[in-house]
Design an enzyme around this catalytic site. Sequence first.
Site: not given
Lengths: 153, 578
Positions: B153, B197, B212, B214, B265, B326, B328
């Site tokens: 990223r 990432t 990262s 997870g 992340w 999930d 996050d």
Amino acid sequence: MTTVEEREDLLRRLGLGGQNTAALGRLLNTGNVAEAKEREDGVMEATIRIRPDEICWDPSILVLPHGGDLELELINDDLNTHCALLPSNGDRKFIWLVNHSRGTARLNLDGPGYYWFSSPSGNDEGRGLTGAIVVLGDVPPEARLDRPDQPRP
Amino acid sequence: MTTSESAEPYVDAGEAVDQGRLSGKVAGGDVAPPVTENLTFERIVDARSEPQNWLTYYGTYDGQRFSSLDQINTENIKRIGPAWIFQAGVSGIIAGTSTYSFEATPLVVDGIMFLSGWDGWVWALNAATGVEIWRYKHAVPFDVSLCCGNVNRGVAVAKGKVFFVTANAHVLALDATTGKRVWDKTYGDVRAGESGTMAPIVVKNNVIVGSSGGEFGVRGHLDAFDLETGEHQWRCYMVPKPGEPGSETWPADGEAWQRGGGNCWLTGTYDVEQNLLIWGTGNPAPDFDGEVREGDNLYTDSLVAVDADTGQIRWHYQCTPHDVWDYDSMSECILFEKDGRKLLAHFDKNGYMFVLDRTNGERVSITPFVDRITWGAITRDGQVVPKVYPEAEGVAVHFYPGPAGAKEWTHAAYSPKTELFYVPIQDVGATAARRRREFKEGIPYWGAGVAVDIEEAVGYLSAFDANGEEKWRWRNELPMCASVLATGGDLVFAGEPSGEFNAYDARTGELLWQFQCGSGHHSSPVTYSVDGRQYIAVPVGWGGWAEGFLPGMLGAGHGSALIVFALPEDTPGRGDDD
């Protein structure tokens, strides 16, 4: 139960280990496996060849005991021109390998894990000239998680 | 000595060269001017005073993704077109070949662009012409554990260096003029399923990076490394060990904390005055099987304020206690002020907008920002009431939002001019059935079989004020899966999964301009200027975790282009000021 010898026999009988027999090219990674040697200075070294009409790296799987620097000798014994595109930190390394030539490559790899290399010319990659460099070992202790050892597969 | 199989001596093939030497560069053209040499922490703190540049991941530490540049504005937006295109392409065989995606945020410093790609690529480009100056390629193992595609990223820049992380969890510093490696540290364990990432940020003398992984049952962490030497300064784990604060939210007699998740992340924001990194954390592990980790599971799915000097946690706010969907909370916390209060706004995967007092983490308001929320509800006083979740083994349940969330990692923007937040929204559900599995290091640890809806998935770009009131909405037939950019020209930019790159009126939401980029958007556009000309840059390349946020477009073509737009050079009234 399948043994290594039986696998070789099967590949030969089905024609998967050669050019223009079963398929058009040679099936990937039907070649040999070898280990790199480590010199006293810590640099690893190995030789990879392309044998006549085999369209396969020999070895097609090269195993390094750990990450670090590798000096690779590349030999083209084939009767056609190939090349090599190799993984390395910083940039991939490229070398042109005309018929009956020999060159070198200096690679730096982290590991653990495995990396592809190939001859990116024509469809050398699909016809068999794709190999793998396998790097053994673990990450440095300081990079590991602070937890008890965990079960692995 | 190697001998030939024939008597004839071998032709000398020489030594293999860097592939980048075979890319048409002219001699001497592979060195960038030393634009980052004097790029200090103080300059990054004051980044808003350099609108010609995009100095840090969000443009500024506050995460607003706003630039005051206004040469391109609501009046002339229809006249912009491509100024240049950088096409990286893919050669050879890479990890996650079918999932790579161009998710980066480009940085720009005084006419030089620093950009990362998938699979260990970093480039320095001339930001006015797109000409590649140098490239760095890290060798990424083909078998590296990737949750969600071969993606990166972005980079950080400071003091003559470019910092980035690799898929095999290294953090590197490159010489910003040559792209050569200065230092290289391993900060994660690929055998445990960790990877890297996110884009680092530079704070004072440190570069900050998060882990990262997870979906692999790791223990998430945030790390600081010295800019000059790469020496490790501190690590902050986001799942406490037994006896540490927060450990009471994990089973006391179990091993769940050891593989509890909470990854950092995505890049966090930084409150300069309080010297606090404000970081969102990822899901607990296993994602969907909560029975093996009873309790709230701190500090997963939380907004965590971390002292930038010591790595100590100062406060936290958990958005989804005991998450089994999930959800996050890794998304950005946008720092802003209202009525004299220092606040933050966070748009969570769970579908709620959280506004907190960022001095202490106290709740100010909680407001739903997506139409369909069925997993449960969060009351205005912060009470979380789960309703639908994968509870019984093998029994499928359907819930909204799906595991990619009402807003995925792609970023919202905030315009201090309009005082509105612009949010890319995904209105998509999913079906999950709990499927318990034994934990094994390096193997995905979801605890469920999950399928995201294919047939019915929509989205919108919405503008909210600080009270959570929706001021306008632009509806799309597909979820909006790319970051938003807001500018002083009263424009908002956002890309669509189907390839269109759009400009909207920031005050009304009217679509003013559109360009089909040829591949879906899943990145973060930026703006900058060189010699008085404003540019809008957007990386274009569909892929990544499409099965999570838009499986109906798993078959769409990938791309690998950075497209940069500007007004024609002869535009009347185009000023020469920055």
